[in-house]
Design a protein around this motif. Sequence first.
Motif: not given
Length: 216
Positions: A81-99
Amino acid sequence: MTSFIEPLAQESTPSIIADKLRKAIGHGELKPGSQLGEAELARKLGVSRGPLREGMQRLTQEGLLISIRNRGLFVIDMTPDDIRDMYLAREAIERAAARKLFLDGNHEAAGAALLAIVDRMAAAEGDPAAVGELDIAFHELLVRTAGSPRLSRMHQTSIVETRMCIHALEETYAASDLRAGEHAQLAEAIRTGDADRTDELLRAHMDDAIQRLVNR
């Protein structure tokens, strides 16, 4: 193996100590679930307990350490569950960075720099540790090129947690030989300015990482 728990070569400050401990956690020198012995760490780092406690408190606030009453401080243990949550956060950060990169940055230069890392990943095939570090370097560069200090700060903790997962589950994570190709597609989408494709690839990349680390 490089040790990050060694005497500091410069004036000790909580931020320097926190960075040393952060790297030790990320690279597996301080393993998930292990207890931090204050006296031993102070001795190894060559610092007094005051700055050490402040440095450890910073990592507690970041979520990398957990304080258990009447027991002490422990490195977090990454559950599925921690791994899933961590990648959820990473996805949000990296998608925002790309935008932000597409809006305010030089996506062509960023894409070229990312492709250079991909070339190094391909050359390092067969060395899981090297490929893993280049994988992380790719994503750190992606966020850094967005020019957002806040996104970079948030990304730092998730990258430490990513390293923890990779070191703990290196054989599983390295089982796929597709990482260079996945990153090449992403870098090329960034270089050519294809924002929709970049966003799609980032989401797929995070989903793939979760599958390899959790559903093993």
